[in-house]
Design an enzyme around this catalytic site. Structure first.
Site, PDB file in Angstrom:
ATOM      1  N   LYS A  90       0.828  -1.212   0.000  1.00  0.00           N
ATOM      2  CA  LYS A  90       0.000   0.000   0.000  1.00  0.00           C
ATOM      3  C   LYS A  90       0.862   1.261   0.000  1.00  0.00           C
ATOM      4  CE  LYS A  90      -4.425  -1.705   1.547  1.00  0.00           C
ATOM      5  NZ  LYS A  90      -5.509  -1.669   2.525  1.00  0.00           N
TER       6      LYS A  90
ATOM      7  N   LYS B  18     -10.689  -3.673  -5.851  1.00  0.00           N
ATOM      8  CA  LYS B  18     -11.317  -2.444  -6.330  1.00  0.00           C
ATOM      9  C   LYS B  18     -10.273  -1.376  -6.658  1.00  0.00           C
ATOM     10  CE  LYS B  18     -15.150  -0.714  -7.438  1.00  0.00           C
ATOM     11  NZ  LYS B  18     -16.107  -0.032  -6.621  1.00  0.00           N
TER      12      LYS B  18
ATOM     13  N   LYS C  35      -4.389  -9.906  -7.382  1.00  0.00           N
ATOM     14  CA  LYS C  35      -5.684 -10.282  -6.795  1.00  0.00           C
ATOM     15  C   LYS C  35      -6.755  -9.297  -7.250  1.00  0.00           C
ATOM     16  CE  LYS C  35      -5.989  -7.656  -2.578  1.00  0.00           C
ATOM     17  NZ  LYS C  35      -6.465  -7.462  -1.270  1.00  0.00           N
TER      18      LYS C  35
HETATM   19  P1  AMP Z   1     -11.342  -5.903   1.903  1.00  0.00           P
HETATM   20  O1  AMP Z   1     -12.334  -5.578   0.845  1.00  0.00           O
HETATM   21  O2  AMP Z   1      -9.912  -5.710   1.457  1.00  0.00           O
HETATM   22  O3  AMP Z   1     -11.656  -5.282   3.225  1.00  0.00           O
HETATM   23  O4  AMP Z   1     -11.446  -7.478   2.128  1.00  0.00           O
HETATM   24  C1  AMP Z   1     -12.534  -8.100   2.764  1.00  0.00           C
HETATM   25  C2  AMP Z   1     -12.323  -9.604   2.764  1.00  0.00           C
HETATM   26  O5  AMP Z   1     -12.336 -10.105   1.432  1.00  0.00           O
HETATM   27  C3  AMP Z   1     -10.981 -10.034   3.366  1.00  0.00           C
HETATM   28  O6  AMP Z   1     -11.185 -11.215   4.114  1.00  0.00           O
HETATM   29  C4  AMP Z   1     -10.121 -10.310   2.169  1.00  0.00           C
HETATM   30  O7  AMP Z   1      -9.127 -11.263   2.435  1.00  0.00           O
HETATM   31  C5  AMP Z   1     -11.154 -10.853   1.178  1.00  0.00           C
HETATM   32  N1  AMP Z   1     -10.736 -10.590  -0.206  1.00  0.00           N
HETATM   33  C6  AMP Z   1     -10.522  -9.376  -0.776  1.00  0.00           C
HETATM   34  N2  AMP Z   1     -10.144  -9.500  -2.068  1.00  0.00           N
HETATM   35  C7  AMP Z   1     -10.115 -10.839  -2.323  1.00  0.00           C
HETATM   36  C8  AMP Z   1      -9.799 -11.624  -3.486  1.00  0.00           C
HETATM   37  N3  AMP Z   1      -9.456 -11.060  -4.641  1.00  0.00           N
HETATM   38  N4  AMP Z   1      -9.878 -12.963  -3.372  1.00  0.00           N
HETATM   39  C9  AMP Z   1     -10.242 -13.551  -2.210  1.00  0.00           C
HETATM   40  N5  AMP Z   1     -10.549 -12.884  -1.084  1.00  0.00           N
HETATM   41  C10 AMP Z   1     -10.496 -11.539  -1.130  1.00  0.00           C
END
Ligand code: AMP
Ligand code: TRP
Length: 327
Positions: free
Chosen positions: A115, A199, A196
């Site tokens: 980040k 957004k 990965k």
């Molecule tokens: P975040 O949107 O970064 O707060 O992530 C919320 C949850 O979604 C966390 O448990 C992340 O590990 C999971 N997550 C986010 N992006 C991915 C992805 N591309 N594949 C699998 N899990 C994800």
């Protein structure tokens, strides 16, 4: 037997996408419905302050993320669903954890490195101490099982260390939480399938649960597949993985074979996948629309969730303050 407690969080930085869904939220719903756990799910708005977002956008997104979790199956009657900043103990315990966490441990965090590279002009201290806040989230509720995607493994391991550092310094109190990783811990971007799905890469890289059938189709049309001579094709693997989870077994088998044979027509694969995704989330889209026009009810449910969370968090803070000599 000790009560099993699920804790997980999601940042209100964008709408839910199929990476969040397969990596985390789908599992949250299953765990909630199993009836075996006491479940806490938080929209972690304090965490989102580490990134750039306009206040009005942040505000709107906090509500939207909570609404989307409910539309995806989180039931505020069964789980404690709340907004992190409505329970101030998160920030308090994070500060206490900051004071027992070695700098060197945070310097190892890959998310901090990634980040910082992505937001060069805003490498703030919050970005650095982010894992202390996450440890506080989990340990305030004595979370025992933490369902997250692959990118959060290192942070959950740090939470385990935080529990140990606290126990060694002040006496045995916190239990080290266990990771719960889904079968699909890492869904890849449509346009850059070595990264990965996230957004922050841009709208074309992700499929949101709220995307209309037309948008899903458009985004998938542009998804990267394979070029001749490619030794490996992560884009194709990713699309097949999505087929496995969203299309029928027959479709999955058909396209897996066609890819292996070299007879696959990617246009067909993509349009079948688009249709499967659009169908899968049609009731999500309807529920989401209905909930978004029902602000007062949502606000009330979230407030009730925060009150429940607050009661537990307060008990933890009372014990912690006493243990460290503040009381
Ligand atoms: P975040 O949107 O970064 O707060 O992530 C919320 C949850 O979604 C966390 O448990 C992340 O590990 C999971 N997550 C986010 N992006 C991915 C992805 N591309 N594949 C699998 N899990 C994800
Ligand atoms: N850091 C997580 C993410 O970016 C979100 C999060 C914050 C979280 N606190 C948590 C996840 C506690 C699990 C448990 O995805």
């Amino acid at each position: 037997m000790k009560k099993k407690v699920i804790f997980s969080g999601i940042q209100p930085t964008g709408n839910l996408h199929i990476g969040n869904y397969l990596g985390a939220v789908k599992n949250w719903v299953a765990l909630q419905n199993s009836g075996e756990y006491d479940c806490y799910f938080a929209v972690v708005d304090y965490h989102s302050l580490t990134g750039d977002m306009k206040p009005q956008d942040r505000h709107d997104q906090i509500v939207r993320t909570a609404v989307e979790l409910i539309a995806a199956g989180i039931d505020p009657e069964k789980s404690t669903l709340f907004i992190q900043s409505q329970v101030s103990a998160h920030a308090e315990l994070a500060w206490i954890f900051n004071c027992i966490t070695p700098m060197a441990e945070l310097e190892r965090m890959t998310q901090f490195k990634d980040k910082s590279a992505r937001q060069e002009k805003n490498i703030n201290v919050g970005l650095f101490t982010y894992p202390s806040l996450m440890s506080a989230d989990i340990l305030l509720y004595h979370g025992t099982h933490i369902p997250v995607g692959e990118d959060q493994i290192q942070h959950v391991e740090l939470t385990r260390s935080t529990a140990r550092w606290f126990n060694n310094k002040y006496g045995d109190y916190f239990t080290e939480p266990e990771l719960m990783i889904t079968e699909t811990p890492r869904i890849k971007s449509l346009l850059e399938p070595i990264k990965k799905m996230s957004k922050s890469l841009g709208a074309g890289h992700v499929i949101e649960l709220a995307d209309s059938p037309e948008i899903i189709e458009k985004k998938l049309k542009k998804a990267v597949t394979a070029s001749e001579g490619d030794a490996s094709a992560p884009g194709v693997d990713n699309l097949l993985l999505l087929m496995k989870h969203f299309a029928t077994e027959d479709q999955f088998a058909l396209y897996t074979k066609a890819v292996a044979d070299g007879t696959v027509r990617y246009g067909d694969l993509k349009s079948d996948l688009a249709e499967a995704l659009a169908n899968k989330f049609s009731s999500f889209r309807e529920k989401r629309e209905a909930l978004l026009s029902n602000h007062d009810v949502i606000a009330e449910q979230l407030f009730a969730g925060a009150e429940r969370a607050q009661a537990t968090a307060q008990k933890t803070m009372d014990v912690v303050k006493e243990m460290i000599g503040l009381r």
